[in-house]
Design an enzyme around this catalytic site. Structure first.
Site, PDB file in Angstrom:
ATOM      1  N   GLU A 275      61.850   6.033  48.759  1.00 56.86           N
ATOM      2  CA  GLU A 275      61.552   5.117  47.640  1.00 56.86           C
ATOM      3  C   GLU A 275      62.840   4.478  47.122  1.00 56.86           C
ATOM      4  O   GLU A 275      62.847   3.304  46.744  1.00 56.86           O
ATOM      5  CB  GLU A 275      60.812   5.838  46.508  1.00 56.86           C
ATOM      6  CG  GLU A 275      59.409   6.279  46.876  1.00 56.86           C
ATOM      7  CD  GLU A 275      58.559   5.182  47.498  1.00 56.86           C
ATOM      8  OE1 GLU A 275      58.466   4.083  46.934  1.00 56.86           O
ATOM      9  OE2 GLU A 275      57.979   5.429  48.580  1.00 56.86           O
ATOM     10  N   TRP A 278      63.333   1.618  49.105  1.00 59.05           N
ATOM     11  CA  TRP A 278      62.599   0.402  48.698  1.00 59.05           C
ATOM     12  C   TRP A 278      63.414  -0.408  47.686  1.00 59.05           C
ATOM     13  O   TRP A 278      63.401  -1.633  47.686  1.00 59.05           O
ATOM     14  CB  TRP A 278      61.228   0.769  48.095  1.00 59.05           C
ATOM     15  CG  TRP A 278      60.150   0.887  49.133  1.00 59.05           C
ATOM     16  CD1 TRP A 278      59.654   2.043  49.659  1.00 59.05           C
ATOM     17  CD2 TRP A 278      59.431  -0.189  49.778  1.00 59.05           C
ATOM     18  NE1 TRP A 278      58.676   1.747  50.586  1.00 59.05           N
ATOM     19  CE2 TRP A 278      58.518   0.394  50.677  1.00 59.05           C
ATOM     20  CE3 TRP A 278      59.480  -1.584  49.681  1.00 59.05           C
ATOM     21  CZ2 TRP A 278      57.654  -0.365  51.466  1.00 59.05           C
ATOM     22  CZ3 TRP A 278      58.617  -2.345  50.472  1.00 59.05           C
ATOM     23  CH2 TRP A 278      57.732  -1.731  51.355  1.00 59.05           C
ATOM     24  N   TRP A 306      45.104 -20.788  42.971  1.00 61.00           N
ATOM     25  CA  TRP A 306      45.103 -19.877  41.823  1.00 61.00           C
ATOM     26  C   TRP A 306      44.206 -20.438  40.742  1.00 61.00           C
ATOM     27  O   TRP A 306      44.109 -21.658  40.559  1.00 61.00           O
ATOM     28  CB  TRP A 306      46.516 -19.717  41.261  1.00 61.00           C
ATOM     29  CG  TRP A 306      47.517 -19.142  42.217  1.00 61.00           C
ATOM     30  CD1 TRP A 306      48.582 -19.790  42.768  1.00 61.00           C
ATOM     31  CD2 TRP A 306      47.551 -17.811  42.740  1.00 61.00           C
ATOM     32  NE1 TRP A 306      49.283 -18.945  43.598  1.00 61.00           N
ATOM     33  CE2 TRP A 306      48.669 -17.715  43.603  1.00 61.00           C
ATOM     34  CE3 TRP A 306      46.756 -16.674  42.573  1.00 61.00           C
ATOM     35  CZ2 TRP A 306      49.013 -16.551  44.284  1.00 61.00           C
ATOM     36  CZ3 TRP A 306      47.101 -15.518  43.251  1.00 61.00           C
ATOM     37  CH2 TRP A 306      48.212 -15.465  44.094  1.00 61.00           C
ATOM     38  N   ASN A 341      53.787   3.806  39.184  1.00 61.16           N
ATOM     39  CA  ASN A 341      53.748   2.887  40.333  1.00 61.16           C
ATOM     40  C   ASN A 341      52.343   2.656  40.869  1.00 61.16           C
ATOM     41  O   ASN A 341      51.966   1.519  41.177  1.00 61.16           O
ATOM     42  CB  ASN A 341      54.652   3.415  41.448  1.00 61.16           C
ATOM     43  CG  ASN A 341      54.658   2.480  42.643  1.00 61.16           C
ATOM     44  OD1 ASN A 341      55.059   1.335  42.534  1.00 61.16           O
ATOM     45  ND2 ASN A 341      54.172   2.964  43.780  1.00 61.16           N
ATOM     46  N   TRP A 359      50.614 -14.702  40.724  1.00 58.70           N
ATOM     47  CA  TRP A 359      51.418 -13.480  40.573  1.00 58.70           C
ATOM     48  C   TRP A 359      52.594 -13.663  39.613  1.00 58.70           C
ATOM     49  O   TRP A 359      53.066 -12.711  39.006  1.00 58.70           O
ATOM     50  CB  TRP A 359      51.927 -12.982  41.935  1.00 58.70           C
ATOM     51  CG  TRP A 359      52.829 -13.930  42.695  1.00 58.70           C
ATOM     52  CD1 TRP A 359      52.448 -14.890  43.591  1.00 58.70           C
ATOM     53  CD2 TRP A 359      54.265 -14.013  42.634  1.00 58.70           C
ATOM     54  NE1 TRP A 359      53.545 -15.560  44.092  1.00 58.70           N
ATOM     55  CE2 TRP A 359      54.681 -15.038  43.525  1.00 58.70           C
ATOM     56  CE3 TRP A 359      55.244 -13.324  41.925  1.00 58.70           C
ATOM     57  CZ2 TRP A 359      56.017 -15.391  43.720  1.00 58.70           C
ATOM     58  CZ3 TRP A 359      56.583 -13.678  42.115  1.00 58.70           C
ATOM     59  CH2 TRP A 359      56.949 -14.694  42.999  1.00 58.70           C
ATOM     60  N   TRP A 382      55.953  -7.896  43.121  1.00 56.49           N
ATOM     61  CA  TRP A 382      54.848  -8.829  42.853  1.00 56.49           C
ATOM     62  C   TRP A 382      54.518  -9.651  44.094  1.00 56.49           C
ATOM     63  O   TRP A 382      53.351  -9.905  44.389  1.00 56.49           O
ATOM     64  CB  TRP A 382      55.164  -9.716  41.634  1.00 56.49           C
ATOM     65  CG  TRP A 382      54.786  -9.023  40.363  1.00 56.49           C
ATOM     66  CD1 TRP A 382      55.619  -8.393  39.494  1.00 56.49           C
ATOM     67  CD2 TRP A 382      53.453  -8.840  39.846  1.00 56.49           C
ATOM     68  NE1 TRP A 382      54.902  -7.826  38.463  1.00 56.49           N
ATOM     69  CE2 TRP A 382      53.582  -8.082  38.651  1.00 56.49           C
ATOM     70  CE3 TRP A 382      52.187  -9.226  40.262  1.00 56.49           C
ATOM     71  CZ2 TRP A 382      52.466  -7.717  37.878  1.00 56.49           C
ATOM     72  CZ3 TRP A 382      51.081  -8.869  39.490  1.00 56.49           C
ATOM     73  CH2 TRP A 382      51.217  -8.126  38.323  1.00 56.49           C
TER      74      TRP A 382
HETATM   75  P1  FAD Z   1      60.054   7.170  41.588  1.00 53.50           P
HETATM   76  O1  FAD Z   1      58.798   7.240  42.363  1.00 53.50           O
HETATM   77  O2  FAD Z   1      60.553   8.429  40.989  1.00 53.50           O
HETATM   78  O3  FAD Z   1      61.136   6.496  42.508  1.00 53.50           O
HETATM   79  C1  FAD Z   1      62.544   6.660  42.329  1.00 53.50           C
HETATM   80  C2  FAD Z   1      63.214   5.308  42.249  1.00 53.50           C
HETATM   81  O4  FAD Z   1      63.033   4.595  43.463  1.00 53.50           O
HETATM   82  C3  FAD Z   1      62.675   4.401  41.170  1.00 53.50           C
HETATM   83  O5  FAD Z   1      63.244   4.707  39.925  1.00 53.50           O
HETATM   84  C4  FAD Z   1      63.050   3.031  41.682  1.00 53.50           C
HETATM   85  O6  FAD Z   1      64.396   2.719  41.409  1.00 53.50           O
HETATM   86  C5  FAD Z   1      62.888   3.200  43.185  1.00 53.50           C
HETATM   87  N1  FAD Z   1      61.552   2.761  43.598  1.00 53.50           N
HETATM   88  C6  FAD Z   1      60.433   3.509  43.679  1.00 53.50           C
HETATM   89  N2  FAD Z   1      59.406   2.769  44.147  1.00 53.50           N
HETATM   90  C7  FAD Z   1      59.891   1.540  44.354  1.00 53.50           C
HETATM   91  C8  FAD Z   1      59.320   0.317  44.831  1.00 53.50           C
HETATM   92  N3  FAD Z   1      58.054   0.227  45.218  1.00 53.50           N
HETATM   93  N4  FAD Z   1      60.101  -0.775  44.902  1.00 53.50           N
HETATM   94  C9  FAD Z   1      61.416  -0.712  44.549  1.00 53.50           C
HETATM   95  N5  FAD Z   1      62.014   0.415  44.101  1.00 53.50           N
HETATM   96  C10 FAD Z   1      61.254   1.523  43.998  1.00 53.50           C
HETATM   97  N6  FAD Z   1      60.587  -1.074  39.789  1.00 53.50           N
HETATM   98  C11 FAD Z   1      61.639  -1.327  38.977  1.00 53.50           C
HETATM   99  O7  FAD Z   1      62.608  -0.551  38.971  1.00 53.50           O
HETATM  100  N7  FAD Z   1      61.651  -2.437  38.179  1.00 53.50           N
HETATM  101  C12 FAD Z   1      60.609  -3.317  38.138  1.00 53.50           C
HETATM  102  O8  FAD Z   1      60.683  -4.319  37.429  1.00 53.50           O
HETATM  103  C13 FAD Z   1      59.467  -3.042  38.950  1.00 53.50           C
HETATM  104  N8  FAD Z   1      58.372  -3.843  38.917  1.00 53.50           N
HETATM  105  C14 FAD Z   1      57.281  -3.550  39.709  1.00 53.50           C
HETATM  106  C15 FAD Z   1      56.157  -4.397  39.683  1.00 53.50           C
HETATM  107  C16 FAD Z   1      55.037  -4.116  40.459  1.00 53.50           C
HETATM  108  C17 FAD Z   1      53.848  -5.042  40.442  1.00 53.50           C
HETATM  109  C18 FAD Z   1      55.032  -2.968  41.265  1.00 53.50           C
HETATM  110  C19 FAD Z   1      53.842  -2.639  42.131  1.00 53.50           C
HETATM  111  C20 FAD Z   1      56.133  -2.137  41.331  1.00 53.50           C
HETATM  112  C21 FAD Z   1      57.274  -2.412  40.558  1.00 53.50           C
HETATM  113  N9  FAD Z   1      58.419  -1.585  40.582  1.00 53.50           N
HETATM  114  C22 FAD Z   1      59.497  -1.874  39.788  1.00 53.50           C
HETATM  115  C23 FAD Z   1      58.540  -0.498  41.579  1.00 53.50           C
HETATM  116  C24 FAD Z   1      58.052   0.885  41.101  1.00 53.50           C
HETATM  117  O9  FAD Z   1      56.785   0.783  40.524  1.00 53.50           O
HETATM  118  C25 FAD Z   1      58.992   1.533  40.100  1.00 53.50           C
HETATM  119  O10 FAD Z   1      60.320   1.524  40.589  1.00 53.50           O
HETATM  120  C26 FAD Z   1      58.614   2.988  39.835  1.00 53.50           C
HETATM  121  O11 FAD Z   1      57.283   3.065  39.377  1.00 53.50           O
HETATM  122  C27 FAD Z   1      59.540   3.571  38.791  1.00 53.50           C
HETATM  123  O12 FAD Z   1      59.131   4.855  38.445  1.00 53.50           O
HETATM  124  P2  FAD Z   1      59.969   6.119  38.869  1.00 53.50           P
HETATM  125  O13 FAD Z   1      61.389   5.943  38.488  1.00 53.50           O
HETATM  126  O14 FAD Z   1      59.261   7.305  38.329  1.00 53.50           O
HETATM  127  O15 FAD Z   1      59.841   6.069  40.447  1.00 53.50           O
END
Ligand code: FAD
Length: 478
Positions: A275, A278, A306, A341, A359, A382
């Site tokens: 993650e 990602w 849209w 997420n 979006w 997005w």
């Molecule tokens: P964990 O699951 O604990 O993951 C650890 C870290 O990995 C996160 O803190 C983050 O830095 C990174 N990460 C995890 N999943 C993703 C992912 N899919 N894409 C990119 N990095 C990821 N994340 C943001 O940091 N900022 C945003 O503005 C943002 N907007 C989002 C919008 C949408 C529509 C979606 C579907 C996802 C978005 N995310 C965003 C990605 C993800 O949802 C969040 O990073 C995650 O939920 C943060 O929670 P966590 O720290 O507990 O994640």
């Protein structure tokens, strides 16, 4: 050890940006080696234009700066305005010859930083930048044909994991001598990051906004959640994700510290590290697509039909769609500045597929409400949800918020937490109250249209309409 000396002039400026920490801060370490440091933070709102921080981020940064200033013994100097003007003026006032910062990757910042570096160099001032916030610099991971990756798995597996390992976190500073610019620095409150209304008060109770808070959160996650992460990361009612995203964005902790803390736990860290991968991928995409926030990566989406419906958009934003899993997510966002997420994907899919709203409306609302709002992650996610991104979810993947709730919130704990008005409605009707017999609704104290909205859209019909619209562009030129 922290020392302060305001009798002589500082040798170096360290410019805090998205690295609001003292530990593992390569730019700050280097500045310290140059001599006495003037640590500064600049509110760049006027320069950032459309990409200025949203409301929740401003609340976060206010509290983070307050904490950082305490860690610096009250020596953080604060400014508002054009960074170039402020830094040049400080260099002149104090005859400073060295400026240090850690790199940021937003296109407007990149352009500005390059220009600033050039201007400082012309004045015989050295400007040195470091990697403080990415495991791999975006330009270092390339396909064998030297083009950027567009698909996550090869980017991560072949690109990142075969590249030299990320740098080891730098050791903590032993001594740092600081200088405070009492002539030009302004007070934190004067930056005006806090809104006039009380919405922020609830948000800040959810977080410990400081470097120490970030490390506490990391330690909690490693001890209690990492072992559950692989499957548990999809269950929004469980504390099995790290909630490190705002700390990673603002840099109260570095991704290097998180990466190596996870690796130390052995093989079970793999899904979590992926993650973090990602996050790297989002930055890689932003680096090669500076318009990621506004422009479909797949041009065929430019003609997508849209809908334009301000009422539906407002219902989505306010969590009044009548679809409990969607509304619970939007309420979580408003109350905490965060959304799990799995739920981000559900509400995102509902906006762009069921409601068929652009979006970019979702991106903007998240930008304003998320404490982890991040240009790269938010834009890439997005585009992924909408199906128009580089490595996007297939256009025909429409998340059904009812079955998603059944699967990922089977006991309804997440929905009950964020929608107390449905507290007495149990699954399965909790997931689709419109299907509940009147006596069940009555016993639960739910009156559709009064205590909780009727659904604003028919899920099945809207799904079919979305698929038909997506099918039309499927065959269009890429
Ligand atoms: P964990 O699951 O604990 O993951 C650890 C870290 O990995 C996160 O803190 C983050 O830095 C990174 N990460 C995890 N999943 C993703 C992912 N899919 N894409 C990119 N990095 C990821 N994340 C943001 O940091 N900022 C945003 O503005 C943002 N907007 C989002 C919008 C949408 C529509 C979606 C579907 C996802 C978005 N995310 C965003 C990605 C993800 O949802 C969040 O990073 C995650 O939920 C943060 O929670 P966590 O720290 O507990 O994640």
């Amino acid at each position: 050890m922290m020392k302060m000396d305001n009798t002589t002039s500082p040798q170096a400026i360290f410019w805090f940006r998205q690295d609001l920490r003292l530990k593992d801060n390569p730019g700050l370490n280097a500045a310290t080696q140059a001599g006495m440091v003037l640590p500064i933070y600049i509110d760049e709102t006027p320069e950032a234009g459309q990409e200025a921080m949203g409301g929740a981020s401003r609340v976060w940064v206010h509290h983070s700066l307050s904490s950082l200033n305490k860690s610096l013994g009250g020596n953080l100097s604060l400014y508002r305005g054009r960074a170039e003007t402020i830094i040049k003026k400080l260099c002149e006032t104090y005859t400073i010859k060295q400026v240090f910062w850690n790199r940021c990757y937003e296109p407007w910042r990149k352009t500005r930083d390059t220009h600033l570096k050039k201007q400082l160099t012309e004045r015989s001032i050295t400007a040195t930048s470091f990697n403080g916030s990415l495991l791999w610099e975006p330009w270092t991971i390339r396909k064998p044909d030297d083009t950027p990756y567009r698909v996550f798995t090869p980017f991560y597996q072949k690109g990142c994991l075969n590249a030299p390992p990320p740098r080891i976190p730098v050791t903590a500073l032993k001594t740092i001598t600081l200088f405070k610019d009492t002539r030009h620095s302004i007070e934190l409150d004067a930056l005006g990051f806090l809104p006039g209304h009380r919405w922020q008060e609830k948000i800040i109770t959810q977080w410990t906004i400081s470097e120490a808070g970030a490390h506490k959160q990391l330690a909690y996650f490693m001890k209690n959640s990492l072992a559950h992460y692989k499957k548990g990361r999809d269950l929004p009612a469980k504390p099995w994700v790290s909630r490190l995203s705002p700390y990673l964005h603002f840099g109260e902790i570095s991704v290097h510290q998180v990466w190596y803390a996870a690796l130390a736990q052995g093989l079970m860290a793999e899904p979590f590290c992926r993650e973090l991968g990602w996050r790297e991928f989002s930055y890689h995409l932003l680096y090669s697509n500076p318009n990621l926030r506004t422009k479909n990566l797949q041009p065929k989406f430019d003609d997508f039909p849209w809908r334009d419906d301000p009422d539906d958009l407002a219902a989505w934003q306010q969590g009044l769609t009548g679809i409990p899993m969607v509304d619970a997510g939007m309420h979580e966002l408003w109350a905490t500045g965060y959304m799990h997420n799995r739920v981000r994907m559900i509400v995102g899919s509902f906006l762009v597929k069921n409601l068929r709203l652009d979006w970019r409306h979702g991106e903007r609302w998240f930008w304003d409400c998320l404490v982890d709002a991040d240009l790269a992650n938010n834009s890439a996610s997005w585009q992924w949800i909408a199906g128009c991104g580089a490595d996007a979810a297939p256009y025909f993947r429409v998340f059904n918020p009812v079955t998603q709730a059944q699967k990922f919130d089977p006991d309804g704990v997440y929905i009950h937490t964020h929608l107390p008005e449905l507290a007495n409605l149990a699954p399965p009707y909790l997931f689709a109250p419109w299907d509940a017999p009147p006596q069940i609704l009555q016993a639960a104290g739910v009156m559709l249209g009064t205590t909780y909205p009727h659904p604003i859209i028919d899920l099945k019909k809207s799904r079919e309409e979305a698929l038909a619209a997506f099918a039309e562009i499927k065959t269009a030129a890429p």
